[in-house]
Write a protein that holds these residues in place. Structure first.
Motif, PDB file in Angstrom:
ATOM      1  N   ASN A 130      36.361  47.374  44.897  1.00 42.45           N
ATOM      2  CA  ASN A 130      37.602  47.154  44.818  1.00 42.45           C
ATOM      3  C   ASN A 130      37.258  45.502  45.057  1.00 42.45           C
ATOM      4  O   ASN A 130      36.816  44.563  45.731  1.00 42.45           O
ATOM      5  CB  ASN A 130      37.973  47.115  46.236  1.00 42.45           C
ATOM      6  CG  ASN A 130      39.749  46.346  46.289  1.00 42.45           C
ATOM      7  OD1 ASN A 130      40.213  45.796  45.431  1.00 42.45           O
ATOM      8  ND2 ASN A 130      40.494  47.360  47.518  1.00 42.45           N
ATOM      9  N   VAL A 136      38.702  45.651  39.897  1.00 45.82           N
ATOM     10  CA  VAL A 136      37.745  46.222  40.012  1.00 45.82           C
ATOM     11  C   VAL A 136      36.438  45.796  39.543  1.00 45.82           C
ATOM     12  O   VAL A 136      37.022  44.477  38.530  1.00 45.82           O
ATOM     13  CB  VAL A 136      37.088  48.305  40.076  1.00 45.82           C
ATOM     14  CG1 VAL A 136      37.939  48.985  41.512  1.00 45.82           C
ATOM     15  CG2 VAL A 136      37.474  48.060  38.272  1.00 45.82           C
ATOM     16  N   GLU A 187      43.434  50.074  51.287  1.00 44.45           N
ATOM     17  CA  GLU A 187      42.181  50.392  50.882  1.00 44.45           C
ATOM     18  C   GLU A 187      42.193  51.600  51.653  1.00 44.45           C
ATOM     19  O   GLU A 187      41.821  53.083  50.248  1.00 44.45           O
ATOM     20  CB  GLU A 187      41.191  49.523  50.820  1.00 44.45           C
ATOM     21  CG  GLU A 187      41.023  48.122  50.647  1.00 44.45           C
ATOM     22  CD  GLU A 187      41.955  46.918  51.735  1.00 44.45           C
ATOM     23  OE1 GLU A 187      41.838  45.738  51.129  1.00 44.45           O
ATOM     24  OE2 GLU A 187      42.424  47.353  53.115  1.00 44.45           O
ATOM     25  N   LEU A 200      44.689  47.591  40.506  1.00 47.25           N
ATOM     26  CA  LEU A 200      43.518  46.909  41.210  1.00 47.25           C
ATOM     27  C   LEU A 200      42.573  46.200  39.923  1.00 47.25           C
ATOM     28  O   LEU A 200      42.689  47.766  39.254  1.00 47.25           O
ATOM     29  CB  LEU A 200      43.119  47.748  42.514  1.00 47.25           C
ATOM     30  CG  LEU A 200      42.078  48.573  42.122  1.00 47.25           C
ATOM     31  CD1 LEU A 200      41.393  48.361  43.076  1.00 47.25           C
ATOM     32  CD2 LEU A 200      42.773  50.169  42.048  1.00 47.25           C
ATOM     33  N   TYR A 250      45.685  43.371  43.177  1.00 44.88           N
ATOM     34  CA  TYR A 250      46.288  43.995  42.959  1.00 44.88           C
ATOM     35  C   TYR A 250      47.299  43.470  42.133  1.00 44.88           C
ATOM     36  O   TYR A 250      48.036  42.701  42.820  1.00 44.88           O
ATOM     37  CB  TYR A 250      46.940  44.388  44.641  1.00 44.88           C
ATOM     38  CG  TYR A 250      45.299  44.674  45.182  1.00 44.88           C
ATOM     39  CD1 TYR A 250      43.926  45.210  45.005  1.00 44.88           C
ATOM     40  CD2 TYR A 250      45.798  44.269  46.950  1.00 44.88           C
ATOM     41  CE1 TYR A 250      43.502  45.628  45.557  1.00 44.88           C
ATOM     42  CE2 TYR A 250      44.788  44.638  47.209  1.00 44.88           C
ATOM     43  CZ  TYR A 250      43.278  44.759  47.376  1.00 44.88           C
ATOM     44  OH  TYR A 250      42.539  44.964  47.860  1.00 44.88           O
TER      45      TYR A 250
END
Length: 417
Positions: free
Chosen positions: A173, A136, A195, A134, A177
């Motif tokens: 987040n 960030v 999540e 993922l 992804y």
């Protein structure tokens, strides 16, 4: 390679714009929001995009059909009959995402705008050998978000902390992804949060890795963030492809102007402005920090800042529109009107000034009808004096007010009148 975009539902935070179009088709920087993502996915070799949607799939597909052929990418829908959260849609679209190649697939939240470093993310995913990656992004106030705690050297995710009371990190987040097909085996076909339910399990097995997103990032799903996102996007264009931005004596800072738009003499445009196709900006107009969508006419000496002007609307001569005013489609603001944060539903004519932020439902003989503090529907008539310097605040209004009240309806009822 394939991708799934989490489109979601009604786009309530961007009303009144989403009363005319599904949220992913609302213009951002002169093209539909979702097209920014589809173009980025196509650029790194994605051949099929699945839209996970539960609202107006026919409208989405019909609109995107032309782009499908122009871009050479397959676009399909996976329609939910009930909201399935952020993980359930992946289970629903399993047959569309899994093939014999065993390649990972992308998942993106449709509200996210960034520079989409997807090629770098593929390399990162291959390097760590985990099951999921993922992106960030760093934020100044992590206490407002769910924080991703990770090893700085490897990117391995240790845990997630929801709205931490004490500082545990500043990375959240970013809604992008890259997942191996095996992740789908962890998801049941029911409302599920990727999540809060899926990622923590993968992290506990040390198979989830996070990459810090370079460049800008913004969730543009509500007006204030939309305007901030436009500024960041235009800043990025200035650094990467400045030729796409307008230039000239009338332009101040970063401004994006469609080639079919017309701008009159004596205007001052910018910074952080997007002017869409077919717009007419008459002489002496001042624009800053705003989006002017397709087919809008801004009449002489009007001043617009920190606002969004919806498709085919008109702003009258010497009008002043500011403070996160949002005009829906086909709204007509009369000459010399002042709007301070008005949110106006489509197909309305505004003949009285809006002196404080409120939702304008309709106009009656006595002025504007809307939702104000105190849970009452109010009718009022206001007028502002003619102001002669379009780049200066108007003088204090001389106001005639007639107040009437009716029994309150819910905000939801008002919203759909």
């Amino acid at each position: 390679m394939k991708a799934l975009i989490l489109v979601g539902g009604f786009g309530t935070r961007l009303r009144p714009l989403t009363l005319s179009f599904p949220k992913p088709l609302v213009d951002f920087a002169n093209k539909p929001m979702i097209l920014h993502q589809i173009e980025a996915l196509k650029a790194i070799g994605v051949t099929e995009v699945v839209l996970a949607i539960n609202y107006q799939p026919e409208v989405m597909l019909n609109f995107l059909k032309d782009f499908e052929s122009k871009l050479g990418i397959k676009i399909t829908c996976s329609q939910e009959t009930e909201p399935l959260g952020t993980a359930g849609p992946l289970a629903l679209a399993r047959d569309k995402l899994v093939d014999d190649s065993g390649e990972p697939f992308f998942v993106l939240n449709s509200d996210v705008i960034s520079e989409y470093p997807l090629k770098e993310m593929i390399a990162f995913h291959k390097s760590h050998g985990g099951e999921a990656s993922l992106m960030v992004t760093k934020v100044d106030e992590p206490s407002k978000y769910g924080v991703v705690v990770m090893e700085e050297s490897t990117g391995k995710v240790e845990r997630f902390v929801e709205k931490p009371k004490i500082f545990v990190g500043n990375k959240i987040n970013a809604g992008i992804y890259l997942l191996n097909p095996s992740v789908l085996d962890r998801i049941e076909l029911k409302p599920t949060s990727i999540e809060k339910e899926i990622f923590p399990k993968i992290a506990s097995e040390k198979l989830l890795f996070a990459m810090v997103l370079p460049g800008f990032w913004m969730d543009i799903g509500q007006p204030k963030d939309y305007i901030t996102g436009l500024r960041l996007y235009l800043d990025s264009l200035r650094k990467k492809t400045p030729s796409k931005l307008a230039s000239g004596a009338q332009i101040l800072g970063n401004v994006l102007v469609d080639e079919s738009a017309k701008i009159g003499d004596g205007c001052l445009i910018g910074p952080n402005v997007a002017i869409g196709p077919g717009c007419v900006i008459e002489s002496g107009v001042r624009l800053s920090g705003c989006t002017i969508m397709r087919g809008v006419r801004i009449k002489k000496h009007a001043c617009i800042s920190s606002s969004i002007i919806g498709w085919h609307s008109t702003v009258g001569q010497w009008a002043r529109v500011e403070n996160m005013t949002i005009l829906g489609e086909d709204v007509h603001v009369c000459d010399e009107i002042y709007s301070n944060g008005g949110v106006v539903l489509p197909h309305k004519e505004i003949k009285a000034s809006i002196l404080k932020p409120e939702i304008v439902i309709r106009e009656g003989r006595e002025g504007l009808w809307g939702w104000a503090a105190g849970g009452r529907i109010t009718a009022r008539s206001t007028a502002l004096p003619h102001h002669t310097q379009h780049d200066a605040p108007p003088a204090a209004p001389h106001q005639r007010t007639t107040d009437r009240t009716q029994p309150a309806r819910s905000l939801a009822q008002l919203w759909f009148i």
